[in-house]
Design a protein around this motif. Structure first.
Motif, PDB file in Angstrom:
ATOM      1  N   ASP A 118      -9.368   3.943   6.065  1.00 63.65           N
ATOM      2  CA  ASP A 118      -8.550   3.141   5.170  1.00 63.65           C
ATOM      3  C   ASP A 118      -7.750   4.003   4.204  1.00 63.65           C
ATOM      4  OD1 ASP A 118      -7.731   0.526   4.516  1.00 63.65           O
ATOM      5  OD2 ASP A 118      -8.874   0.627   2.646  1.00 63.65           O
ATOM      6  N   ASP A 119      -7.846   5.344   4.401  1.00 62.10           N
ATOM      7  CA  ASP A 119      -7.135   6.290   3.533  1.00 62.10           C
ATOM      8  C   ASP A 119      -5.788   6.585   4.139  1.00 62.10           C
ATOM      9  OD1 ASP A 119      -6.342   8.237   1.820  1.00 62.10           O
ATOM     10  OD2 ASP A 119      -7.901   9.689   2.359  1.00 62.10           O
ATOM     11  N   THR A 120      -4.755   6.681   3.314  1.00 60.32           N
ATOM     12  CA  THR A 120      -3.424   6.977   3.854  1.00 60.32           C
ATOM     13  C   THR A 120      -3.296   8.419   4.281  1.00 60.32           C
ATOM     14  OG1 THR A 120      -2.677   7.335   1.583  1.00 60.32           O
ATOM     15  CG2 THR A 120      -2.257   5.186   2.553  1.00 60.32           C
ATOM     16  N   ARG A 168       0.807  -1.218   0.000  1.00 60.65           N
ATOM     17  CA  ARG A 168       0.000   0.000   0.000  1.00 60.65           C
ATOM     18  C   ARG A 168       0.843   1.272   0.000  1.00 60.65           C
ATOM     19  NH1 ARG A 168      -4.759   0.611   3.978  1.00 60.65           N
ATOM     20  NH2 ARG A 168      -4.958   2.418   2.579  1.00 60.65           N
ATOM     21  N   TRP A 169       2.148   1.133   0.102  1.00 58.96           N
ATOM     22  CA  TRP A 169       2.995   2.323   0.147  1.00 58.96           C
ATOM     23  C   TRP A 169       2.879   3.141  -1.133  1.00 58.96           C
ATOM     24  CZ3 TRP A 169       8.328   0.852   2.726  1.00 58.96           C
ATOM     25  CH2 TRP A 169       8.083   0.376   4.015  1.00 58.96           C
ATOM     26  N   THR A 170       2.589   2.496  -2.236  1.00 63.56           N
ATOM     27  CA  THR A 170       2.480   3.214  -3.507  1.00 63.56           C
ATOM     28  C   THR A 170       1.275   4.142  -3.546  1.00 63.56           C
ATOM     29  OG1 THR A 170       1.301   1.315  -4.463  1.00 63.56           O
ATOM     30  CG2 THR A 170       3.689   1.444  -4.825  1.00 63.56           C
ATOM     31  N   GLU A 171       0.386   4.050  -2.557  1.00 64.37           N
ATOM     32  CA  GLU A 171      -0.747   4.965  -2.485  1.00 64.37           C
ATOM     33  C   GLU A 171      -0.310   6.350  -2.002  1.00 64.37           C
ATOM     34  OE1 GLU A 171      -3.813   3.220  -0.103  1.00 64.37           O
ATOM     35  OE2 GLU A 171      -3.625   1.263  -1.074  1.00 64.37           O
ATOM     36  N   THR A 172       0.902   6.444  -1.473  1.00 61.26           N
ATOM     37  CA  THR A 172       1.430   7.727  -1.030  1.00 61.26           C
ATOM     38  C   THR A 172       2.367   8.286  -2.103  1.00 61.26           C
ATOM     39  OG1 THR A 172       3.365   6.758   0.066  1.00 61.26           O
ATOM     40  CG2 THR A 172       1.336   6.915   1.348  1.00 61.26           C
ATOM     41  N   SER A 173       2.828   9.503  -1.908  1.00 63.52           N
ATOM     42  CA  SER A 173       3.666  10.148  -2.919  1.00 63.52           C
ATOM     43  C   SER A 173       5.058   9.530  -2.964  1.00 63.52           C
ATOM     44  CB  SER A 173       3.786  11.644  -2.618  1.00 63.52           C
ATOM     45  OG  SER A 173       4.546  11.860  -1.439  1.00 63.52           O
ATOM     46  N   THR A 196      -2.346  11.860   3.326  1.00 64.95           N
ATOM     47  CA  THR A 196      -1.084  12.569   3.412  1.00 64.95           C
ATOM     48  C   THR A 196      -1.249  14.090   3.462  1.00 64.95           C
ATOM     49  OG1 THR A 196      -0.899  12.402   0.996  1.00 64.95           O
ATOM     50  CG2 THR A 196       0.258  10.782   2.308  1.00 64.95           C
TER      51      THR A 196
END
Length: 422
Positions: free
Chosen positions: A415-417, A340-345, A419
């Motif tokens: 469930d939202d990261t 799921r890290w790819t959901e962040t910048s 940022t």
């Protein structure tokens, strides 16, 4: 930083969309004066402004003018009276219409005093006009804030809410004056220091230093240093600069991407800027008990916190005018599955990689406190005393959720990261 008109040149223009300069500021007189000067000095420039004094009654008044003539003056009845709805349903569509009906003209969007430029950016990012993004029709070139030397420090230190000054946009608008003033400066890429020839040079210098502490990323454009104003020079310094970065996160999300949140300059004799960083978490009760002391002297505080009892959430912190606001910036990366890290910048992932701790991952506190004559040693000692001790660390992270926590339930995670982009 300040700049010299002779050293500033705008890049060659290849983008044919009209450039929009967003002009904000809490002093209506200074903002309007700056807008007139930029309009006079600008090349094929139109200014669009809005009067929100009737917004609580569903009324919006719009004015569009050039340097020489009034082009439009209209009254709009609003379905929803909130600021974000007004931006989405009226202001942005009018901006797109103006760009289409006056090709070849750039636009100066002059905001009312209580509107934060970040709200405009958020509306642009999530709004469609005629089924297309706003940025298909216009290019947001720069966000400029006018700082009035006569009133800025007073407003930044004020304990007033907008309601106290009859500036609230709706009955549920409980924003503080100091918060609005701070957000206007922090979001911008350019600051016009609006002063008068009789302004004390030392006071003007101190104002420039304070603004630099609040927004070290912004270019400063001083005025009022002589009895005449170079309108053409001012317009050249704030228009078509391409300073706005639409990918830059909001102020509270800067540290997550490894970006600068403040300069560290603990000058005891002037404008103090303290940058505190820690790789061990705060004890929730001790942090809570210290908030009043931490913020009573600071004009502004901002950053991200790691609280031991809530190890999954990056906590946003800000204070201004004596008030404190805390919320969630979403999950720490270490608390998320790797997929799921790819959901962040990309910037956030790179920043985490550069500072990764083998035990705690990307969890860390980065906190800035800005004020006049802050005691750096005392502030740092107090913050250090709020961190977990060696003995508390040794008990292990499994024990930390059981610590007494006045913040329990205050930072719910979805469930939202999350940022915290503008």
């Amino acid at each position: 930083m300040s700049i010299d008109p002779t050293t500033s040149t705008a890049p060659a223009r290849t983008d044919r969309r009209p450039a929009v300069t967003v002009l904000s500021g809490f002093s209506p007189a200074a903002v309007q004066a700056a807008a007139r000067a930029v309009l006079i000095g600008g090349d094929r420039l139109l200014a669009m402004s809005h009067d929100l004094t009737g917004i609580r009654d569903g009324i919006l008044r719009r004015t569009v003018r050039s340097a020489t003539e009034l082009i439009e003056q209209s009254t709009v009845e609003l379905v929803h009276g909130c600021v974000s709805c007004t931006l989405r349903e009226s202001v942005l569509p009018a901006l797109v219409r103006l760009a289409r009906t006056h090709p070849g003209h750039d636009v100066l969007l002059v905001l009312p005093s209580a509107i934060e430029p970040g709200t405009v950016a958020t509306a642009c990012a999530h709004s469609l006009v005629d089924g297309a993004p706003v940025t298909d029709a216009v290019r947001f070139d720069s966000y400029v804030t006018v700082v009035d030397a006569d009133s800025f420090l007073h407003d930044l230190a004020s304990p007033d809410d907008l309601r106290d000054r009859d500036l609230h946009a709706a009955e549920d608008d409980h924003r503080a004056v100091a918060d609005v003033v701070a957000h206007q400066v922090e979001f911008c890429d350019t600051v016009i220091l609006w002063s008068r020839p009789d302004t004390d040079p030392l006071e003007l210098s101190r104002l420039g230093t304070l603004v630099h502490r609040l927004a070290p990323w912004a270019v400063q454009v001083p005025t009022g240093t002589s009895h005449s104003l170079d309108c053409t020079g001012l317009a050249a310094l704030v228009g078509n600069t391409r300073r706005h970065d639409p990918h830059r996160p909001g102020t509270l999300g800067l540290a997550l991407e490894g970006r600068q949140i403040a300069v560290h300059d603990p000058d005891p004799d002037g404008v103090t800027s303290i940058l505190f960083e820690a790789r061990r978490p705060f004890h929730p009760q001790r942090l809570h008990d210290s908030l009043g002391t931490l913020t009573e002297e600071a004009l502004r505080g901002r950053g991200q916190l790691w609280i031991a009892s809530q190890p999954d959430v990056a906590v946003a912190f800000e204070c201004a005018g004596g008030g404190v606001s805390m919320g969630s910036l979403g999950y720490w990366l270490v608390a998320l599955p790797v997929e799921r890290w790819t959901e962040t910048s990309v910037e956030r992932r790179l920043a985490a990689d550069l500072s990764w701790d083998p035990y705690y991952g990307d969890r860390r506190t980065v906190l800035a406190l800005i004020g006049m004559h802050l005691d750096h040693a005392a502030v740092t000692e107090l913050l250090d005393s709020c961190l977990l001790t060696d003995a508390e660390l040794a008990e292990g992270s499994d024990r930390w959720p059981a610590l007494p926590d006045p913040f329990a339930g205050c930072f719910p995670l979805t469930d939202d990261t999350g940022t915290a982009r503008p």
